[in-house]
Write an enzyme that holds these catalytic residues in place. Structure first.
Site, PDB file in Angstrom:
ATOM      1  N   HIS A  94       0.823  -1.212   0.000  1.00  0.00           N
ATOM      2  CA  HIS A  94       0.000   0.000   0.000  1.00  0.00           C
ATOM      3  C   HIS A  94       0.852   1.254   0.000  1.00  0.00           C
ATOM      4  O   HIS A  94       0.530   2.247  -0.641  1.00  0.00           O
ATOM      5  CB  HIS A  94      -0.926  -0.001   1.209  1.00  0.00           C
ATOM      6  N   ARG A 151     -14.686   2.964 -10.629  1.00  0.00           N
ATOM      7  CA  ARG A 151     -14.786   1.507 -10.669  1.00  0.00           C
ATOM      8  C   ARG A 151     -15.181   1.044  -9.276  1.00  0.00           C
ATOM      9  O   ARG A 151     -14.613   1.509  -8.282  1.00  0.00           O
ATOM     10  CB  ARG A 151     -13.429   0.919 -11.038  1.00  0.00           C
ATOM     11  N   CYS A 168      -7.703   0.981 -20.191  1.00  0.00           N
ATOM     12  CA  CYS A 168      -7.138   1.674 -19.023  1.00  0.00           C
ATOM     13  C   CYS A 168      -6.011   0.908 -18.343  1.00  0.00           C
ATOM     14  O   CYS A 168      -5.630   1.230 -17.231  1.00  0.00           O
ATOM     15  CB  CYS A 168      -8.240   1.987 -18.015  1.00  0.00           C
TER      16      CYS A 168
HETATM   17  C1  PEP Z   1      -6.288  -3.699 -15.393  1.00  0.00           C
HETATM   18  O1  PEP Z   1      -6.402  -4.832 -14.935  1.00  0.00           O
HETATM   19  O2  PEP Z   1      -5.786  -3.454 -16.481  1.00  0.00           O
HETATM   20  C2  PEP Z   1      -6.773  -2.553 -14.625  1.00  0.00           C
HETATM   21  C3  PEP Z   1      -6.797  -1.351 -15.163  1.00  0.00           C
HETATM   22  O3  PEP Z   1      -7.136  -2.739 -13.336  1.00  0.00           O
HETATM   23  P1  PEP Z   1      -6.091  -3.005 -12.147  1.00  0.00           P
HETATM   24  O4  PEP Z   1      -4.727  -2.724 -12.682  1.00  0.00           O
HETATM   25  O5  PEP Z   1      -6.510  -2.076 -11.071  1.00  0.00           O
HETATM   26  O6  PEP Z   1      -6.327  -4.426 -11.838  1.00  0.00           O
HETATM   27 MG    MG Z   2      -7.733  -5.229 -13.294  1.00  0.00          MG
END
Ligand code: PEP
Ligand code: MG
Length: 752
Positions: free
Chosen positions: A366, A509, A679
């Site tokens: 974290h 999200r 993303c």
């Molecule tokens: C991903 O999995 O690409 C994403 C954007 O979510 P995280 O990195 O938070 O799992």
């Molecule tokens: Mg993800």
């Protein structure tokens, strides 16, 4: 035969008086050895101190040839004295000459002495010398004599550390305070920082060694122990993650030590010899430290760290030293810590810190997440850094490569200063692009959004020139909290985010916990494969209370404005319907109770699990938008743990399989007029972002620091031309298309 030795208290008192006498340090040391020899009824007492070249030098002796002083030398590991220095363990022998390590030094004339008792002189666990007593006859030294010599060794350590003696190069000074060190750890957060070290938990110096009244000291020790025990207990009860990292295990280990009877008894005994409570704590700790640090198992070495921390707490309580985070900060501070809770890092004034070095702390810890959000150059997994650095030391952190330089040479400093200047220049160039449109050179507008998750990131988001927040990872704020945020806190948080970004769009999200994202206050069963386990939307649907609270908070916060929400890890269309059902239900609930609703609500699905690619039709029917989580999608597509460095190199995000999957998604979404964004981290890298545009993506969400480089790339890109070339590139049959894409970029002068 001399008279019976006085008790240890008398000896300590004499030692104190002697050290306070006028005269040179060498003179006093000479008198000290005489005093010890008399007290221990020994014919010989010698003090050896460490020199910078790793040799022990005879500094004073009673009984050996005085001409050998400052001449007689032993390498660490050589002879009995060298053995003590190497092992940091006492040695008691009734027949020294038959010991395999015995080395004969003719200049000292010591062969006539049969019995030998030696103890290391330790400072913060490092051997800085050895004290030896010897007797002509064969004899066994008692436990009390050993203890007494160890106490003397501690006093001597303080004497040496005070700088009174001309031990110009005691290893303490040499190893820790002077020499340059280059360490390589795990990169946690990009950036280069030059500054001065600040120990997050500074070592507490014990300067007050002698006490007149042991009863008072025993009481002080007891009181301090009680206080420390109570604070550890309350931390465990509260499940507080804000202190000493996130590990309950560590707190339990503190508790175990704090109640350890043997440890407490030894400290009490040390007080009885005439030491202050704090000196007794240090004296016993020296011993434990020496014993523990020789343990081979990482588990025990870890426990030593725990004991170090506990002792530091105890010493702070006894001496009233300032707690962590409250010390004065030098300019350009670089924090050095064993581990740190995310909340602790947030307690520092951001403008005062440049970097972070952790002995522990993985990329997904974290504190690393927060460090990244704060833009601090950070490196983790650097064992024993705290042994090498002191507050105020010059230090350089390269968060991109994992390099850390302690007390760097002028050359190294110059090289890094150049690097910082180069980066700043580049940043200035990117800053110029900030207000220019994100449009390719053939006129295609690309929507550049950013990923965020903490309130502290918002100023950077606003300054980045991005169009909005394409992914707000709500779980991050949950991860740095010490208890589960209630609905009101969540409403406040989302409200602040929306207020800060104003008219800019932001997509929240819902909680993506489980896998590598753990909430310490949320109990979950151990899973063999957490990445494939009970996580993200699965957990949210099984524990609808959590999801409902979050949705309600989001609906409240967005009353009267647009709200955009997406669900992570959707595996099939039916799962998306269930999640959407929670929103519908909450909307009904709020309407029934007369609350205002958001103006518009857009509900999206994250594509991160390959199975959804074969259930896209019904999803495209129902979802208002899609967002590709390419980090997880690639992890599951290639069956490669995204957090495991061993397999990280086994696939490339620019491999044909990944690009074909990403291409199929964008084609389907565009064909159905459903907006799609990507993303994952790949969007933050200019070459990958270029490939995405080539595949048909017109909206990507990236790290705010990547907005400049990606915008720079796309403003030189002819999107139509690349799209025309994409089928050829995809069908080359290469294992990765990285080379072909780079060649394309080079040929068209696209900065990637
Ligand atoms: C991903 O999995 O690409 C994403 C954007 O979510 P995280 O990195 O938070 O799992
Ligand atoms: Mg993800």
């Amino acid at each position: 035969m001399r008279g019976a030795p006085p008790g240890p208290r008398v000896l300590l008192r004499r030692l104190r008086d002697l050290m306070a006498e006028p005269g040179g340090a060498q003179e006093r040391l000479d008198r000290i050895v005489v005093l010890i020899a008399a007290n221990m009824v020994a014919e010989v007492c010698s003090v050896y101190l460490m020199r910078s070249h790793g040799e022990l030098e005879l500094f004073a002796t009673e009984g050996l040839n005085p001409d050998a002083v400052h001449k007689s030398r032993l390498r660490v590991g050589k002879g009995l004295v060298g053995l003590i220095a190497a092992t940091a363990e006492p040695l008691s022998l009734s027949d020294a000459q038959s010991h395999p390590s015995f080395a004969y030094l003719p200049e000292t004339g010591e062969e006539i002495y049969q019995s030998f008792l030696g103890v290391p002189v330790l400072r913060e666990g490092i051997t800085i010398g050895v004290i030896v007593v010897q007797n002509r006859v064969q004899r066994a030294y008692s436990e009390e004599e050993l203890e007494a010599l160890q106490t003397i060794a501690m006093v001597l350590a303080e004497f040496v550390a005070s700088g009174a003696l001309d031990v110009d190069a005691a290893p303490d000074a040499d190893i820790r305070h002077e020499r340059a060190h280059h360490l390589k750890g795990m990169p946690l957060s990009d950036g280069v920082a030059l500054g001065h070290a600040v120990l997050h938990e500074p070592r507490t110096e014990v300067t007050n060694l002698f006490a007149a009244d042991p009863a008072i000291e025993i009481q002080r020790l007891d009181d301090a122990l009680k206080q420390v025990r109570a604070s550890v207990d309350s931390l465990i009860e509260k499940g507080d993650v804000a202190w000493a990292g996130e590990h309950r295990e560590v707190l339990e280990s503190y508790r175990m030590f704090a109640h350890d009877r043997g440890w407490v008894r030894r400290m009490q005994e040390a007080v009885q010899t005439g030491l202050t409570a704090e000196a007794a704590v240090e004296r016993v700790h020296n011993d434990y430290r020496a014993r523990f640090s020789r343990q081979a198992t990482p588990f025990l070495r870890e426990r030593l760290h725990d004991l170090d921390d506990l002792v530091n707490r105890l010493l702070r309580t006894l001496t009233g030293a300032a707690p962590p985070g409250q010390q004065e900060m030098p300019e350009n501070a670089i924090l050095v810590a064993r581990s740190m809770g995310a909340a602790e890092l947030l307690d520092y004034e951001r403008s005062q810190i440049r970097g972070l070095v952790l002995e522990e702390g993985g990329a997904t810890s974290h504190v690393a997440i927060v460090a990244k959000a704060l833009g601090l150059a950070s490196v983790g997994q650097l064992e024993r850094t705290r042994d090498l650095v002191d507050t105020g030391d010059a230090i350089i952190v390269d968060g991109a490569t994992g390099d850390v330089h302690i007390r760097p040479s002028p050359d190294v400093e110059r090289a890094f200063a150049d690097k910082v200047r180069f980066r700043a220049k580049r940043q200035a160039q990117y800053a110029k692009l900030r207000d220019l449109p994100a449009v390719t050179c053939d006129g295609l507008p690309i929507s550049l959004m950013v990923n965020a998750g903490l309130l502290v990131e918002l100023p950077t988001v606003m300054a980045s020139g991005a169009e909005g927040i394409g992914l707000f990872r709500t779980e991050l704020q949950f991860m740095v909290a010490s208890t589960f945020p209630r609905m009101r806190e969540q409403t406040e948080l989302y409200g602040k985010v929306m207020k800060t970004v104003g008219d800019m769009p932001v997509t929240f999200r819902t909680l993506d916990i489980g896998g590598d994202k753990v909430l310490p206050y949320l109990k979950s069963a151990h899973e063999e494969n957490p990445a494939l386990g009970w996580r993200a939307i699965r957990l949210s649907l099984d524990r609808p209370g959590l999801l409902r609270t979050q949705i309600r908070a989001l609906l409240h916060a967005a009353a009267g404005r647009d709200l955009s929400v997406m669900f992570p890890m959707i595996t099939n269309a039916a799962e998306f319907e269930k999640a959407k059902g929670v929103i519908e239900r909450e909307k009904r609930h709020l309407t029934r109770h007369g609350y205002a609703l958001p103006r518009e609500i857009a509900v999206g699905a994250m594509l991160e699990v390959p199975s959804i690619l074969w259930d896209l039709d019904p999803l495209l029917e129902s979802a208002d938008f899609l967002s590709v989580g390419s980090n997880d999608l690639a992890q599951y597509l290639f069956a490669c743990d995204r957090g495991n460095a061993r397999v990280a190199e086994r696939y490339d995000t620019l491999a044909p399989a990944n690009l074909r999957a990403l291409g199929a998604i964008v084609r389907r979404a565009v064909g159905r007029n459903v907006p799609v964004t990507l993303c994952g981290d790949m969007a933050s890298r200019p070459l990958e972002a270029m490939a995405l545009i080539g595949l048909g993506y017109e909206s990507i969400s990236l790290a705010s620091s990547a907005i400049g480089p990606v915008k720079d790339m796309l403003r030189s890109l002819d999107a139509a031309n690349l799209r025309a070339h994409m089928p050829d590139i995809l069908n080359r049959g290469d294992e990765t298309l990285r080379g072909a894409l780079r060649a394309y970029a080079d040929a068209h002068a696209i900065p990637v």
